[in-house]
Design a protein around this motif. Structure first.
Motif, mmCIF file in Angstrom:
data_model
loop_
_atom_site.group_PDB
_atom_site.id
_atom_site.type_symbol
_atom_site.label_atom_id
_atom_site.label_comp_id
_atom_site.label_asym_id
_atom_site.label_seq_id
_atom_site.Cartn_x
_atom_site.Cartn_y
_atom_site.Cartn_z
ATOM 1 N N GLY A 1 73.718 11.428 22.621
ATOM 2 C CA GLY A 1 75.060 11.980 22.751
ATOM 3 C C GLY A 1 76.113 11.259 21.930
ATOM 4 N N MET A 2 75.805 10.897 20.699
ATOM 5 C CA MET A 2 76.767 10.250 19.804
ATOM 6 C C MET A 2 77.286 8.927 20.370
ATOM 7 S SD MET A 2 76.939 12.222 17.175
ATOM 8 C CE MET A 2 78.456 12.056 16.281
ATOM 9 N N GLU A 3 76.403 8.155 20.953
ATOM 10 C CA GLU A 3 76.754 6.827 21.445
ATOM 11 C C GLU A 3 75.760 5.822 20.895
ATOM 12 O OE1 GLU A 3 77.691 6.395 25.620
ATOM 13 O OE2 GLU A 3 77.757 8.566 25.802
ATOM 14 N N ASN A 4 76.241 4.614 20.657
ATOM 15 C CA ASN A 4 75.338 3.565 20.206
ATOM 16 C C ASN A 4 75.806 2.217 20.719
ATOM 17 O OD1 ASN A 4 77.384 2.755 18.441
ATOM 18 N ND2 ASN A 4 76.566 3.972 16.773
ATOM 19 N N SER A 5 74.898 1.261 20.609
ATOM 20 C CA SER A 5 75.184 -0.092 21.063
ATOM 21 C C SER A 5 74.635 -1.061 20.025
ATOM 22 C CB SER A 5 74.521 -0.330 22.418
ATOM 23 O OG SER A 5 74.818 -1.620 22.887
ATOM 24 N N ASP A 6 75.359 -2.134 19.816
ATOM 25 C CA ASP A 6 74.875 -3.163 18.904
ATOM 26 C C ASP A 6 74.992 -4.517 19.593
ATOM 27 O OD1 ASP A 6 77.559 -3.730 18.801
ATOM 28 O OD2 ASP A 6 77.751 -3.596 16.646
ATOM 29 N N LEU A 7 74.974 -5.564 18.820
ATOM 30 C CA LEU A 7 75.042 -6.902 19.398
ATOM 31 C C LEU A 7 76.435 -7.269 19.877
ATOM 32 C CD1 LEU A 7 72.870 -8.847 16.811
ATOM 33 C CD2 LEU A 7 72.169 -7.738 18.936
ATOM 34 N N TRP A 8 77.447 -6.534 19.428
ATOM 35 C CA TRP A 8 78.822 -6.923 19.716
ATOM 36 C C TRP A 8 79.594 -5.859 20.494
ATOM 37 C CZ3 TRP A 8 78.370 -11.741 18.295
ATOM 38 C CH2 TRP A 8 77.532 -12.057 17.234
ATOM 39 N N TYR A 9 79.295 -4.566 20.269
ATOM 40 C CA TYR A 9 80.077 -3.480 20.873
ATOM 41 C C TYR A 9 79.183 -2.354 21.365
ATOM 42 C CZ TYR A 9 84.027 -5.613 18.463
ATOM 43 O OH TYR A 9 84.972 -6.494 18.026
ATOM 44 N N ASN A 10 79.715 -1.631 22.357
ATOM 45 C CA ASN A 10 79.164 -0.339 22.771
ATOM 46 C C ASN A 10 80.160 0.717 22.313
ATOM 47 O OD1 ASN A 10 76.930 -1.413 24.178
ATOM 48 N ND2 ASN A 10 78.249 -1.870 25.919
ATOM 49 N N CYS A 11 79.693 1.692 21.549
ATOM 50 C CA CYS A 11 80.587 2.670 20.947
ATOM 51 C C CYS A 11 80.161 4.089 21.293
ATOM 52 C CB CYS A 11 80.598 2.523 19.422
ATOM 53 S SG CYS A 11 81.151 0.909 18.867
ATOM 54 N N ARG A 12 81.147 4.963 21.374
ATOM 55 C CA ARG A 12 80.872 6.390 21.521
ATOM 56 C C ARG A 12 81.810 7.150 20.610
ATOM 57 N NH1 ARG A 12 84.386 9.360 24.558
ATOM 58 N NH2 ARG A 12 85.864 8.155 25.785
ATOM 59 N N TYR A 13 81.330 8.284 20.124
ATOM 60 C CA TYR A 13 82.108 9.100 19.203
ATOM 61 C C TYR A 13 82.963 10.074 19.992
ATOM 62 C CZ TYR A 13 83.274 11.921 15.147
ATOM 63 O OH TYR A 13 83.946 12.576 14.156
ATOM 64 N N ASP A 14 84.268 10.093 19.733
ATOM 65 C CA ASP A 14 85.197 11.001 20.403
ATOM 66 C C ASP A 14 85.420 12.207 19.489
ATOM 67 O OD1 ASP A 14 87.063 12.165 22.024
ATOM 68 O OD2 ASP A 14 88.635 10.684 21.625
ATOM 69 N N ASN A 15 84.922 13.359 19.916
ATOM 70 C CA ASN A 15 85.025 14.569 19.094
ATOM 71 C C ASN A 15 86.469 15.031 18.920
ATOM 72 O OD1 ASN A 15 82.334 14.940 18.434
ATOM 73 N ND2 ASN A 15 81.908 15.986 20.369
ATOM 74 N N SER A 16 87.309 14.821 19.915
ATOM 75 C CA SER A 16 88.681 15.319 19.821
ATOM 76 C C SER A 16 89.498 14.575 18.762
ATOM 77 C CB SER A 16 89.373 15.246 21.182
ATOM 78 O OG SER A 16 89.448 13.905 21.608
ATOM 79 N N THR A 17 89.267 13.269 18.630
ATOM 80 C CA THR A 17 90.008 12.503 17.631
ATOM 81 C C THR A 17 89.196 12.234 16.368
ATOM 82 O OG1 THR A 17 89.312 10.390 18.572
ATOM 83 C CG2 THR A 17 91.385 11.344 19.388
ATOM 84 N N GLY A 18 87.889 12.421 16.447
ATOM 85 C CA GLY A 18 87.036 12.173 15.289
ATOM 86 C C GLY A 18 86.864 10.695 14.969
#
Length: 165
Positions: A33-50
């Protein structure tokens, strides 16, 4: 000899770049669902703001171990390259690049340890709210594993490499 020297230098720079990308980029674990995690951050993609919305990862002992080991691998490989350049211009004929090779081997072993810890303990490292079955390892994780044999091979090549005029 000149070709071997160019090859090992190019191999070193490529593995150093791959190691740096694997440490700093945002794709050690990817969910569908357009989310990822790395060694420093957990991120997700917000479709409304791009844009990507990122939050710091939850600090666990395993995650800190992986972070430290990956940073150490980058440091060992960087020091190894700088020492190699120094030895290349100051070492006498017939000298061996032992210190450079050992630094590269240590970089390979620390990257191996970090990738292995992340492989075995990703359930403890990743956020509790996510289903691990809906995700998979990302390209940075794969880059870290690819760096391991390359770092070890270049370290062995450096140890056997003898300076000639």
């Amino acid at each position: 000899m000149a070709y071997l020297l160019m090859f090992v230098t190019l191999l070193h720079l490529i593995t150093l770049a791959m190691l740096f990308i694997a440490t700093m980029e945002k794709s050690w674990w990817v969910w569908e669902g357009m989310e990822n995690s790395d060694l420093w951050y957990n991120c997700r993609y917000d479709n409304s703001t791009g844009t990507w919305l990122c939050a710091s990862t939850k600090e666990t002992d395993w995650l800190q171990a992986v972070q430290v080991l990956m940073v150490l691998a980058v440091v060992f490989s960087s020091v190894s390259f700088l020492v190699f350049l120094g030895q290349l211009f100051t070492m006498s004929k017939g000298g061996l690049f032992y210190f450079t090779g050992l630094c590269q081997v240590f970089a390979g072993l620390t990257a191996f340890s970090a990738a292995l810890i992340y492989t075995l303990h990703n359930k403890e490292i990743l956020p509790d709210t996510k289903e691990l079955t809906s995700g998979h390892f990302g390209y940075c994780f794969i880059l870290a594993w690819v760096c391991v044999p390359l770092l070890l091979c270049s370290g062995v090549i450096y140890i056997h490499l003898r300076k000639k005029e």
